[in-house]
Every structure is written in C-alpha cells, then in structure tokens.
Design an enzyme around this catalytic site. Structure first.
Site, PDB file in Angstrom:
ATOM      1  N   ASP A 219     -39.769  78.231  52.420  1.00 41.53           N
ATOM      2  CA  ASP A 219     -39.074  78.091  53.707  1.00 41.53           C
ATOM      3  C   ASP A 219     -37.689  78.696  53.647  1.00 41.53           C
ATOM      4  O   ASP A 219     -36.878  78.306  52.804  1.00 41.53           O
ATOM      5  CB  ASP A 219     -38.928  76.600  54.066  1.00 41.53           C
ATOM      6  CG  ASP A 219     -40.274  75.945  54.254  1.00 41.53           C
ATOM      7  OD1 ASP A 219     -41.060  76.437  55.073  1.00 41.53           O
ATOM      8  OD2 ASP A 219     -40.547  74.954  53.532  1.00 41.53           O
TER       9      ASP A 219
ATOM     10  N   ASP B   3     -38.822  80.573  46.515  1.00 41.36           N
ATOM     11  CA  ASP B   3     -38.955  79.425  47.400  1.00 41.36           C
ATOM     12  C   ASP B   3     -39.602  79.951  48.695  1.00 41.36           C
ATOM     13  O   ASP B   3     -39.577  81.157  48.962  1.00 41.36           O
ATOM     14  CB  ASP B   3     -37.553  78.856  47.668  1.00 41.36           C
ATOM     15  CG  ASP B   3     -37.567  77.797  48.731  1.00 41.36           C
ATOM     16  OD1 ASP B   3     -38.433  76.913  48.662  1.00 41.36           O
ATOM     17  OD2 ASP B   3     -36.730  77.868  49.655  1.00 41.36           O
TER      18      ASP B   3
END
Ligand code: IFM
Length: 955
Positions: free
Chosen positions: A26, A24
């Site tokens: 952020d 992922d």
C-alpha cells in the site's frame, strides 16, 4: 537494540551486488494507502464521536498525519490500539477487533467500487530489477494483499509474497519488527545484507533498518520525508520514477562501502547502555569521553578520562569491578585513573517536558547512534514522541579533537517535526551531587558568566588541578559547545590556560574545527587502513580496532595505554605488558613515533622500576606489572568477593616479572623496525642494561645452571612456579641483547660478560619426545582437567575462587608457551609449533581477552584454517559482540592489537628483510575463507611499504 555487524549476517557477497528487493504494497506498489486512510477515517471518527465529552469539540481523525503516525504499515489491531490510546480512549479486545473488521469491510467496498490502481513507476522498476536477475517480493500487513495483487494484475511480478494472513498463520511479528522482511529475504534465498527494502511507512523503514538490510528506500508520498529519514532510510524519494537499477546498485554499493566505516546501533536498551558507552567512546590521546547520551540516563558511566590523571584508590569506594573489590595493598597516590564528570551534558525540553530516554522508558522514542570511524565523530539521532504527544527530533555530533588535544566539540540540533512549541536547550558541566560524593575529586570552583562556564577540581591525594571551560553558542534550536580542558600536568595555571584556549577559538566556526579534526583522522587512515576484497564486515571490525588503538595516543611521553584505554574503568587505568607485546607492533608499523613515545614512558618510569628491584633484593630495574605514572607497582594484592567477602590473594604484582623482559624485547623490536640508533644508544640502552642487571641478580644458581624461580607466567592460573618457559626465554633474550649492545658501544664490558654467562646457563626447556616444551618445571605432572567446550572462552569466574586448586591442574588461562613462536617465529619449525599447539590449545580456557588472537596467529601459521579463523573472529569481534561480557568496563585494546598481529604475522606470514616487509609466498591461499585479496601499508625503517596480497583491492 541491534548492533548491525553480526559477522555471518554481514559477510559481503563476493559480487557485492543487490540480490533481492522487497516492496511494501500500500502506497508503494498500489495506490491503496488513501483508500485505507479513508476507511480508517470513517471508523475512527465513529469511535471518537462515541467517546467524546458531550458538548465538547471532537478532534477527528486526520487521514494524513494520524494515518502515517499511528496506523500506516502496522497490523490492523496494533493500528487501532495505537490511535485510540493516543486519544486517551481504552477499547476492549473485542471492540478493537470490531473496529478493525468494520474498517476492513469499508476498505473492500471502496476497492470494489473504484478498482485497484498501481503506481506505474513502481511496476516499471520491479520489471527492470527482475530483468537484471534481482529477485522481488511483496510484503504487506494487509489481510487483502494477495487479493489486491490479483485484482491489479501484477501478482506474477513477484517471486514471493507475504500478507497479513501469512503474518497470523506463521506468527510473524508486525512492523516495525523486521520479522516479515527477514522471512521474505529467506524465501528469495538472499541475506538481509544483500537485499533492499522499499517502504512508505515509518514502521516499515524502521523494520528494514532493524533487520540490517543492505539498503532501505523510503517513499514519501507527501510530508513524510523527515520522519522516513529519521527512521533510517538511506534514500528518500517522492516516487520510484526517481530511481533506476543502476542508481540502486550504486546506492547499495555506496552504503556497503560506507558501512565499512561506520559502527551503528539502533534503539535504547538500558541493559546494554554501558557497553554502548564504551564502544562509541571518542578520544584523542589527551582525553577520552565515554559515549553516554547527551542527557545521560541514571546508571550511565558518563566518564571523562584525562591521560595521566590518577589518584589514590579508595578501598571504601571501589568503582570498576562487578563481582569483587580490589582494595589496593599500598597507598599509592596515583593508583587509579580518575573518572571526571561528563563534559557533554545537555538537557532538551519541549514546553517544559524533558526529552530523554529514562522515565517512561524508550516508549515512543527512537535512537540511532553512528560512530563514523573515518572522521572520528559520534553522531546520534533521536526522535521523541510519546503516544499523543509532539514529535521532536534531536540530532547531535561530538568529538575529542585530534587537531587540538585540549578541545572537545559538540553540536545539538533540535527539529520539532509537527509543532512550533517552545524548545529549551541547556548545557552544563555541573554535577553537584557527584562531586560531593566523588572518591577522587574536590570541586574548587564553578563560575558561569553568560554562556561561559568554568569548573575547577583538584584530586584528593595526587593534587592534580583540572580546569574545564565550556563555551556555548546558540542559534535558534541549535546549540554548539566547545570545551577546553587543561590540568596542572600541562600548565602551572590550568585555569588561565583553559580560559585562554577557549577565548582563542571561534565557536561560530565549529564546522572548521570538526573538519580539522577529521583531516587528522584521514591522515591516520592513510597509514593504518586495511582493505579486504570482499569482506566488509571484517574490514569494518579491523577499522573499529584501529580506531580504538588510535584513541589513547597523545603527545605526553609520561603516560602509556591502560588495559582499557580511556574508554572505561576496568583495571583502574593500569598499564600492563598488553602495550608492549600486544599493541606495540600495530604502532611500530603505522605510527612509529608513537611507538617511540610509549617506550619513553617506560624509560621515564625506570627510577620506579629500580626502586622495585631494590625492594625485591635485586639489582637493576624491575618494571611494574601494573603501572601508572611513577613506575611503582600498583597491582592489587588481593580481591574480595562482593557476595561472600572471601579474599583471594593476587600474586601477579610480585611474581609476573616477565613484563621486565617484555619491555626490553619491545625496545629491541622498535630499533629493528625503525633503525632509530639514537634511541637505542640512549633510553633504549638504559632500559636494556638495567633490566639485564635485574635478571642477573634475580636468577638462582645450582651446580649446573641458572633458574628463575617463584614466578607467574602469562598463564596466570599457576603461581610460584619455577622456570616458566616464556619468562626464561624472554630473560635470556634480554640478557643477550644487553650484552651485545654493551660490547657494540664499548661500555659495561665486564657486566656484558656476566650477562652472557647467565644467558648461556639459564635453564630453557627442551622439547620432549612429542616436541612439546614444558610450560614450567613440573607442569607435565599436574592433574589432568578435561576442559568442557562451554568453559572455553567464557571461563567461569568461580575458577578464580579456587586458586589453590587450579594451581594443581593442567589448565591454562591464556597462551603461554605459544607466545614464543609468535614473538620468535624464526626460532621454531612448523612441526615444533604444531606439536605445542596440539598440546596446549585443548587445555586453554581463554579466560583472558589476550588469548584468542595468539591462537589465531599460531593456527594460521601451521595451516589450521578453521581454528585460525574461529579464533581470529573471536578476537576481532570481541567488543562488538561483547564476547567476554565486560565491554561495559571499557574496550580491549590488547585483543585489537592481537587481531591485527594475527592477520599480519599469522595469515599473511609477514617477515622483514632489507627489502622491506614480505608476506609469505603462499599468503593468498592462507587468507580467511572468501577473501580475494587484501591491501595494507606497513611502515618499516622510515618508509611506508604498500603490501597487496591477491586481487580486488586497490592501494
Ligand atoms: O595483561 C593482562 C593479563 O595477561 C591477563 N589479565 C588481564 C591483563 C590486562 O589486560
């Protein structure tokens, strides 16, 4: 809901090495989570103020708790919707879009002002993984994903990337749906099972778990560890500096290994709940408890079964069949296994609100069940959080103790995650409504004294008394329960016995009780485990089968194993030939004493079998086709369709007499495998002699030969047939072995001559010019019936309705002639086996769960590897894939035993000599595709023999 072990997905890569890593962005790669949170805060605070009641305090957006709970990881519109709904605000679609747009502009402005910072430890780990040839991808719901990677100067670190723009363009579902991760794995050329997901959002971890990824790492940037763990993260770290490539590979392999010992299910789906209840049953031979949730939802079949507790079937209250009733022709007081009330019922409430999975459905609630096959413990973890409400996790474990047959253990731990509200935990055995409507039970008494609850029942017709004593201890938000179970089958005063048992236990020491139970399971696995290099999925499915075959084994030699063990109501707990022909070989070679006990059960039912033979006008003993505890035949005589009321006669009870010879065959195999002379000379001889007497009197004689007329063979589609090849062959074996034993022991010598005489003149079909044995007299002259592919394995139930029509067609429900080379491998050449397989396989619809494993074993023997593997997988995954669409009524132990036999006798071609078990010399080349080797233990004549074929497995 997902059952993770879909075979193709889970086939282990031969190297068992992590192939791909999907990150992922952020909060994992870039330090942008706080920027997102800040942009959301300004946006949501505006909305909250606009919708506030004038004069009231406004609870503003919490850029940590609210950010992680509602928006982190999700596509932006879903984030807006989740948060405003939680605050009771309804926005139009246009307003949601505007809010998301405003947040976006703010986010970009801040990024431009401050620049994009990365987490150095993540960048270093990505580089190290790439250096070890692990492919890498980045996946983010943010529409600015690519832009941010470019600004941070790290775009080249990833072989693939997907962001919010791709999500829209490719119409992928957002997290917690696994869509994006699955697409990324495919872009990297890897399978989910060989890939890892690294996430800081709960929705992302959940997506990784739902997608069955090989490893899911949760990154907790502050206060989120428990939520990540509850969502299913295998490892939670505060920063990726805590991991390196070696530790990731080790964690991946450990999970892969552990996976082979676990059956997991994610989520709650009311339509599949009954299937889960069957699959995750716990049991110890004395009793079995279906795996209903601790607070069972309506419609749950949360049964406790106690072996041997049968009662008269009530035709007006039938309970197991889906499409039909089976009113029992006879008023046998022991015709139906009794489902007792659920002994693990617990209610949990927070501030008076019940935590369960009904009512408003699974909305905001997460459920994960793990059956630990190694320890024999069922674990469940649930997180309850309806929008806007408190978050509470509930973890439970339970078992039926293998160390103490009368004991059930349960532990419930409630963990309020973000609140300190009142938690109430209540445990009860009480089911007042059920017990007044129950077809079999009358409640005699219920008393509660403090945390000690006692319930007593009696069955209506069989008059068996049952007593359950539940003892509960509480410590804070932890509840521990010990349930003691006794019946009048064990003790004249079951209530006193249960109470004494309960008070003798130390509930404060439940860990020791769980440990004693697991130690017994470990002992079983030392004998029964099969290791395969390299196919974790098959290993796991075999263990699942062995687990369920172990469940119904107890100490009572007056009970045997029902067609669905103690895991469900189908077939009313009746015992069929399934036990002796399909399951017994597994027990012979893993638990020989239990095999003996199962045969003693048949010995104890001899009086009933003698009565049955007499009622048929025959001598000796004819065992019941469907049996419970007395030996009386309890096969229903008809079924009545619920839809139309149409009645269909059932002939198996009066005609499927091969079961008698099947039991004699099992006695013989037991003696050959164990060398237990005392058994053969005692109970074994009684069974062999009385069954031979039956066949001697049952045959019809013409001028040349003896015949067995008017039977149903294993293929149940044809009734009242003459000279069924299987029945005649088995009867001849029975007669011959009885005559041999009589002569050996110098007893019944005159009868022995008669038995040999009938055996010699009994009609046995000979191969025709194609080498095919005719299934019964006249089979070859029946009408052809081309069998459409889609009718194979999933036979339409309507086939049963046209029973007169099927009787005239060349179509088989299950292996019949092909049973013979399975049971008598030395009596048939490979050519003969192949000729019969070629003839019968295309006309068999496998309407019975017993059929695919036999076909797998036969196909493996004659080298038809594709067929062998296809059929084997069908039987191996029969319940895990709900292939027959009836696993909700209990698991299929005969298919499990059949899959074990197909592997051992079919693929490995195991034969026995004085030296012990010997796989066929070319067994390694015949293993299923992709297998490098296999190791297992085989008990034979008092010794455990380690058998290894191929390499890559340790004994
Ligand atoms: O014993 C079997 C039979 O062979 C086919 N019908 C189901 C029975 C119970 O499993």
């Amino acid at each position: 809901m997902t059952l993770p072990h879909i075979p193709q997905q889970q086939m282990a890569h031969p190297e068992c090495r992590l192939q791909a890593a999907i990150f992922d962005m952020d909060g994992v790669i870039t330090q942008t989570a706080s920027i997102h949170a800040a942009a959301w805060k300004v946006t949501f605070d505006e909305i909250l103020r606009q919708h506030a009641t004038p004069g009231a305090d406004v609870r503003l957006f919490d850029d940590h708790a609210d950010y992680y709970a509602y928006v982190d990881g999700k596509p932006r519109i879903e984030g807006v919707r989740a948060f405003v709904r939680a605050r009771g605000i309804a926005l139009s679609a246009a307003e949601e879009e505007q809010a998301a747009e405003r947040k976006d502009q703010r986010f970009i402005r801040i990024v431009h002002e401050r620049g994009v910072k990365t987490f150095p430890s993540t960048v270093a780990l990505v580089g190290a993984l790439r250096a070890m040839a692990v492919k890498t991808a980045v996946v983010t719901s943010s529409r600015h994903g690519r832009e941010l990677l470019q600004s941070a100067g790290i775009a080249a670190l990833f072989d693939a990337s997907l962001d919010g723009i791709d999500l829209d363009a490719q119409q992928l579902a957002g997290k917690p749906d696994p869509d994006m991760f699955l697409r990324a794995a495919a872009m990297l050329g890897s399978t989910p099972a060989d890939s890892m997901v690294v996430e800081d959002a709960v929705a992302g971890v959940e997506a990784g778990r739902r997608g069955n990824f090989g490893l899911v790492i949760g990154v907790d940037r502050g206060g989120n560890a428990a939520a990540l763990q509850d969502a299913g993260a295998d490892v939670v770290v505060r920063d990726l500096a805590e991991l390196d490539v070696a530790s990731l590979q080790a964690a991946f392999q450990a999970r892969r290994g552990a996976l082979g010992w676990r059956i997991e299910a994610e989520g709650y789906d009311p339509d599949r709940e009954r299937q889960m209840e069957s699959l995750f049953t716990v049991g110890n031979g004395y009793m079995g408890v279906r795996a209903a949730l601790d607070s069972p939802p309506p419609g749950s079949q949360c049964d406790l079964f106690i072996a041997g507790v049968y009662d008269r079937k009530r035709a007006d209250l039938p309970y197991s069949e889906i499409e039909f009733f089976t009113p029992s022709g006879r008023a046998d007081p022991y015709s139906e296994l009794v489902p007792l009330p659920f002994p693990f019922r617990v209610t949990v409430s927070v501030d008076g609100m019940f935590l369960d999975f009904h009512g408003d459905g699974a909305n905001g609630k997460k459920l994960r069940r793990v059956l630990d096959l190694h320890d024999g413990v069922l674990h469940a973890s649930a997180v309850h959080q309806a929008p806007g409400s408190l978050r509470t996790a509930v973890r439970t474990r339970r078992c039926a103790s293998l160390a103490d047959p009368h004991l059930l253990l349960q532990e419930v731990v409630v963990a309020p995650d973000d609140h300190a509200h009142d938690v109430a935990l209540a445990a009860t055995l009480d089911e007042p409504e059920l017990t007044t409507r129950h077809p079999h039970l009358r409640r005699l008494a219920r008393t509660v004294e403090g945390d000690l609850e006692t319930v007593r029942y009696v069955t209506r017709a069989s008059r068996i008394c049952i007593c359950l004593v539940s003892r509960v201890v509480r410590a804070g938000n932890v509840l521990r329960r010990l349930v003691s179970v006794f019946t009048s089958r064990d003790d004249d005063d079951p209530a006193a016995a249960a109470l004494a048992h309960s008070t003798s236990l130390d509930p404060g020491n439940i860990d020791a009780l769980f440990a004693a139970h697991s130690a017994k399971w470990a002992q079983f696995w030392e004998r029964a485990d099969i290791r395969i290099a390299a196919d974790t999925a098959a290993e796991q499915a075999l263990r699942f089968g062995s687990y369920h075959l172990r469940l119904p084994l107890g100490a009572d030699e007056h009970v045997s194993i029902g067609a669905r063990t103690l895991s469900g109501r189908a077939y009313e707990g009746h015992v069929f030939w399934d036990t002796e022909i399909f399951m017994l070989p597994f027990y012979l070679h893993t638990e020989p004493l239990q095999a003996r006990k199962l045969l003693l059960y048949r010995y104890h039912t001899l009086p009933g079998a003698r009565r049955r033979a007499r009622d048929m006008g025959c001598a000796g003993a004819c065992f019941a086709w469907e049996s419970t505890v007395t030996g009386a035949d309890v096969t229903p005589t008809k079924i009545v369709l619920k839809s139309s009321g149409k009645e269909i006669p059932i002939f198996t009870g009066s005609q499927q007499i091969h079961v008698t010879a099947d039991i004699a065959y099992a006695v013989w195999r037991y003696w050959e495998t164990t060398g237990d002379e005392a058994f053969l000379a005692g109970p074994g001889a009684d069974i062999l002699f009385d069954t031979a007497r039956f066949w001697h009197s049952r045959v019809s004689r013409d001028s040349h030969r003896c015949h067995i007329r008017g039977v149903v063979g294993p293929d149940e589609y044809h009734y009242a047939v003459d000279d069924n090849a299987y029945t005649n062959w088995m009867a001849r074996f029975n007669l011959e072995r009885a005559a041999w034993l009589a002569r050996q022991s110098g007893t019944h010598l005159a009868e022995a001559d008669e038995w040999s005489g009938v055996a010699q003149s009994l009609y046995i079909p000979q191969p025709d010019e194609r080498g095919v044995l005719e299934q019964f007299d006249g089979f070859f002259a029946l009408d052809e019936h081309p069998l459409p592919r889609e009718e194979r394995f999933k036979a339409p139930v309507s086939r049963l309705y046209d029973w007169q029509q099927i009787n005239r067609l060349k179509i088989l429900k299950q292996a019949d002639v092909l049973m013979l080379p399975l049971l008598f491998p030395e009596s048939f050449s490979d050519e003969a086996v192949a000729a019969n397989y070629r003839y019968y396989e295309p006309i068999t619809d496998h309407g019975s769960s017993l059929s695919p494993a036999v076909h797998a074993a036969i196909a493996a023997r004659i080298g038809l590897r594709d067929d062998a593997e296809r059929y084997w997988k069908q039987s191996l995954w029969l319940d895990l894939s709900n292939a027959m669409d009836n696993s909700m009524l209990g698991v299929h132990p005969a298919a499990m035993g059949g899959a074990w036999q197909a592997l051992v006798f079919g693929f490995l071609g195991m034969r026995f000599s004085d030296a012990g078990p010997q796989p066929r010399p070319d067994a390694q080349q015949r293993l299923p595709f992709g297998w490098k080797g296999i190791a297992l233990n085989i008990a034979y004549r008092g010794r455990i023999h380690a058998v290894t074929v191929g390499c890559g497995v340790e004994q």
